[in-house]
Design an enzyme around this catalytic site. Structure first.
Site, PDB file in Angstrom:
ATOM      1  N   CYS A 135       0.844  -1.202   0.000  1.00 51.53           N
ATOM      2  CA  CYS A 135       0.000   0.000   0.000  1.00 51.53           C
ATOM      3  C   CYS A 135       0.875   1.245   0.000  1.00 51.53           C
ATOM      4  O   CYS A 135       1.438   1.619   1.039  1.00 51.53           O
ATOM      5  CB  CYS A 135      -0.907  -0.013   1.229  1.00 51.53           C
ATOM      6  SG  CYS A 135      -1.847   1.503   1.417  1.00 51.53           S
ATOM      7  N   CYS A 138      -0.417   4.139   2.188  1.00 48.82           N
ATOM      8  CA  CYS A 138      -0.216   3.951   3.634  1.00 48.82           C
ATOM      9  C   CYS A 138       1.250   4.160   4.027  1.00 48.82           C
ATOM     10  O   CYS A 138       1.530   4.696   5.094  1.00 48.82           O
ATOM     11  CB  CYS A 138      -0.586   2.535   4.075  1.00 48.82           C
ATOM     12  SG  CYS A 138      -2.054   1.857   3.318  1.00 48.82           S
ATOM     13  N   ASP A 139       2.183   3.697   3.195  1.00 51.87           N
ATOM     14  CA  ASP A 139       3.572   3.566   3.658  1.00 51.87           C
ATOM     15  C   ASP A 139       4.599   4.422   2.933  1.00 51.87           C
ATOM     16  O   ASP A 139       5.781   4.414   3.319  1.00 51.87           O
ATOM     17  CB  ASP A 139       4.005   2.085   3.557  1.00 51.87           C
ATOM     18  CG  ASP A 139       3.181   1.207   4.486  1.00 51.87           C
ATOM     19  OD1 ASP A 139       2.726   1.711   5.524  1.00 51.87           O
ATOM     20  OD2 ASP A 139       2.987   0.024   4.170  1.00 51.87           O
TER      21      ASP A 139
END
Ligand code: NAP
Length: 314
Positions: A135, A138-139
């Site tokens: 992701c 997200c990261d």
């Protein structure tokens, strides 16, 4: 729970939320069950540019989903956050069970989507969250100014690789062929991006490092040559993002009389009927040729309309 709903919708991605909107507007008593955050895979997508009418600058998956959720709830859909671990699909009253409750309905719309397919190399599990991610939204910020590798050659891999160039120093797409699967318009943008590089005909064999990802062995599938990539000494680590397709979230429906294909996707007719009367499937979990927000939303709308028809005919 004794109440028998008209419709239970499993999953609050674009398919489930569109189904909720249509079921709510049809005044069907509707329960929408989601185990995590609304949005499914679109909740981890940075940019949406192909949903019809979506020309708002900077629209992201989460911002589009937030409006879908509001619109769905406006029409009286009840919401529950729960993890469903068993289902009874056959018979007039369908049941879905979690560790804490049992929910019942006359019809069910299965819209539980799909999740990221693992890369399938050695060391992948060990370095998940320690350099390996699925992701970018997200990261990506963990890799500010580091080097990052993206595995895959489809729309997701190339779009997310472009997103990662906003954070990482250098992004390299590792693809098993010498030609991308991604849409031509996405490829055109990617090839113009100076921070984006490509490693063709290559697969990842092994990931390694001392507690954090800092080594990777890749193989050229044409020559068989193995190459070891080691993190820059000053960095001490790099990132690997996997975007090689998806696996349907359909395990809990196995052995319940529901037809699935060999990969676990659910076949339906054009009106989203599965092989079980009163059970419909919508969105990425279906056998279909195009998995997009627009097709998921359309499936949800059709499924909810068919629930109404099914209930009226009973
Ligand atoms: P995808 O289209 O199935 O592409 C998967 C990619 O991973 C392919 O390039 C495939 O290589 C590669 N791959 C598969 N298994 C592999 C393995 N074991 N090892 C190495 N590489 C492997 O998946 P996706 O990109 O996640 O897209 C899924 C669906 O969502 C598609 O329908 C896509 O169009 C849609 N989508 C659309 C958008 C958009 O329109 N903006 C954005 C994201 C996703 P090969 O090419 O050699 O098969």
């Amino acid at each position: 729970m004794d109440k028998i709903y008209d419709v239970i919708i499993l999953g609050a991605g674009p398919a489930g939320l569109a189904a909720g909107l249509y079921a709510g507007r049809a005044r069907l008593s509707t329960l929408l069950i989601e185990k995590g955050k609304d949005g499914g895979q679109i909740a981890i997508t940075d940019e949406i540019e192909n949903y019809p009418g979506q020309i708002v600058e900077g629209e992201s998956g989460p911002s589009l989903i937030e409006r879908m959720t509001q619109q769905c709830e406006k029409f009286g859909v009840e919401r529950v956050n729960d993890v469903i671990n068993d289902v009874v699909l056959e018979g007039d009253v369908k049941k879905v069970m979690s560790a804490k409750a049992e929910y019942q309905a006359k019809t069910i719309i299965i819209a539980t989507g799909a999740f990221a397919r693992p890369i399938g190399c050695k060391g992948e599990k060990e370095f998940r969250g320690k350099g390996v991610s699925y992701c970018a939204t997200c990261d990506a910020n963990f890799f500010e100014d580091f080097e990052v590798y993206v595995v895959g050659g489809g729309d997701s891999a190339v779009e997310e690789a472009m997103y990662l160039t906003k954070f990482a120093r250098k992004v390299t797409v590792i693809h098993r062929r010498d030609e991308l699967r991604a849409a031509k318009s996405i490829q055109e943008r990617a090839f113009k991006n100076e921070k984006l590089h490509f490693m063709w005909d290559t697969v990842v064999e092994e990931l390694g490092g001392d507690g954090i990802l800092s080594e990777m062995t890749v193989k050229n599938v044409k020559t068989g040559e193995l190459t070891k990539i080691v993190a820059d000494e000053d960095d001490g680590m790099f990132g690997v993002f996997g975007f090689i397709g998806t696996i349907p979230n359909s395990k809990i429906y196995e052995g319940k009389g529901l037809e699935m294909d060999e990969r676990g996707y659910i076949p339906t007719d054009a009106d989203m009927h599965t092989n079980i009367p009163g059970v419909f499937a919508a969105g990425d979990i279906r056998v279909k040729s195009l998995r997009q927000v627009v097709t998921a939303a359309a499936d949800g709308a059709i499924a909810a309309t068919q629930c109404e028809k099914y209930i009226n005919e009973q």
